[in-house]
Design a protein around this motif. Structure first.
Motif, short mmCIF file in Angstrom:
data_model
loop_
_atom_site.label_atom_id
_atom_site.label_comp_id
_atom_site.label_asym_id
_atom_site.label_seq_id
_atom_site.Cartn_x
_atom_site.Cartn_y
_atom_site.Cartn_z
N LEU A 58 -46.02 8.42 -29.35
CA LEU A 58 -46.50 8.35 -30.13
C LEU A 58 -46.26 9.56 -31.27
N LEU A 133 -52.81 10.79 -33.76
CA LEU A 133 -51.47 10.27 -33.07
C LEU A 133 -51.87 10.41 -31.65
N THR A 137 -53.55 9.31 -27.34
CA THR A 137 -52.87 9.03 -26.21
C THR A 137 -53.41 9.97 -25.23
N THR A 146 -53.53 4.23 -24.02
CA THR A 146 -53.86 4.25 -26.01
C THR A 146 -55.51 3.83 -25.61
N SER A 154 -55.25 4.20 -36.20
CA SER A 154 -54.95 2.66 -36.40
C SER A 154 -54.49 2.37 -37.35
N MET A 157 -50.88 4.76 -36.57
CA MET A 157 -49.79 3.84 -35.19
C MET A 157 -48.68 2.93 -36.37
N SER A 161 -45.27 2.98 -36.76
CA SER A 161 -44.11 1.95 -36.46
C SER A 161 -43.15 1.28 -37.45
#
Length: 287
Positions: A58, A133, A137, A146, A154, A157, A161
């Motif tokens: 990510l 990020l 990960t 993750t 969160s 992310m 996305s």
């Protein structure tokens, strides 16, 4: 950072490959002929086509997005629906199932035509976001996992996305297309780098764009900010000849003949316009 590594996904270049075999050239030629010979998408499935989409790192995807935004965001304008659909056929049609093929040929640009879709993305991806990020990960021997994340991570992310999605930038789809084509490969850490023999897996769309805009002949000072190594590798592997694109080591071997490429594009344009007419009505295009 030095100029040599300013292109995030293209920083790792392989050594120049040996001249490709006749079999490889024939495979490329068949791909173009397949697209030109029929009114349906019959793009040959490539032997290196992926069966499923791999998981990608990510924070690495975020860095790709930020780099694109910082470098080209103020210049890149979204293509028309017809241009978008043609690019989709060339880069994505090869992995479409038979049921998707008809739909692929009438794809519309989900982003606003002529908009600077990448311009402001950099403001949403600062160093703190990318650090969160990255921390969320981990990499083990089997790939990416993750970890449990904070509410802040969160949210990062979710934002990422959306920024990667077709509605916002479409960058994720482009990375997937280059992976499928064999131009990029995924590392164990979930990053993407140039694959072995990557230059031999590009399509005429990219070669023509290079020849018309950002080759060394037209852009000696590299105002387009293309990786120097990428330009050098492509120009050394491919040569523009009178009838199309040939491998530099064998100029008699026309891998991408212009007449077949143009025929394929004309078939596609006719099909695209016909399908849009059927969907929206002939009055939009005139008589």
């Amino acid at each position: 950072e030095s100029d040599e590594d300013d292109d995030v996904p293209l920083a790792s270049l392989c050594k120049k490959r040996d001249a490709p075999s006749t079999q490889e050239s024939d495979s490329k030629r068949q791909k173009v002929q397949a697209g030109a010979s029929t009114a349906e998408i019959t793009f040959d499935k490539k032997p290196y086509a992926m069966k499923e989409r791999p998981s990608l790192n990510l924070s690495f995807l975020a860095r790709i997005l930020r780099h694109c935004s910082q470098t080209w965001g103020h210049l890149y304008k979204e293509p028309t629906d017809a241009e978008y659909a043609w690019r989709w056929e060339v880069y994505h049609g090869q992995t479409s199932s038979a049921s998707d093929a008809h739909q692929d040929s009438k794809r519309r640009n989900p982003r606003q035509v002529d908009s600077l879709s990448l311009e402001n993305i950099r403001f949403a991806l600062n160093d703190d976001v990318i650090a969160r990020l990255s921390a969320a990960t981990t990499t083990n021997g089997d790939g990416l996992e993750t970890d449990e994340t904070s509410l802040e991570a969160s949210n990062d992310m979710l934002v990422l996305s959306y920024l990667l999605s077709p509605k916002c930038s479409g960058v994720y789809d482009e990375v997937m297309a280059l992976l499928t084509m064999g131009v990029l490969r995924r590392t164990i850490s979930g990053c993407v780098v140039l694959d072995k023999d990557w230059a031999m897996h590009v399509d005429p769309l990219l070669l023509n764009d290079m020849d018309e805009h950002w080759c060394k002949r037209l852009d000696p000072r590299n105002k387009h900010c293309i990786s120097r190594s990428v330009r050098t590798q492509l120009e050394s592997e491919w040569t523009r000849v009178r009838r199309g694109w040939a491998i530099s080591s064998d100029l008699d071997d026309i891998v991408y003949p212009d007449d077949e490429w143009n025929e394929w594009k004309e078939h596609f344009q006719d099909r695209f316009e016909s399908q849009i007419n059927d969907t929206e009505g002939i009055e939009k295009f005139g008589i």
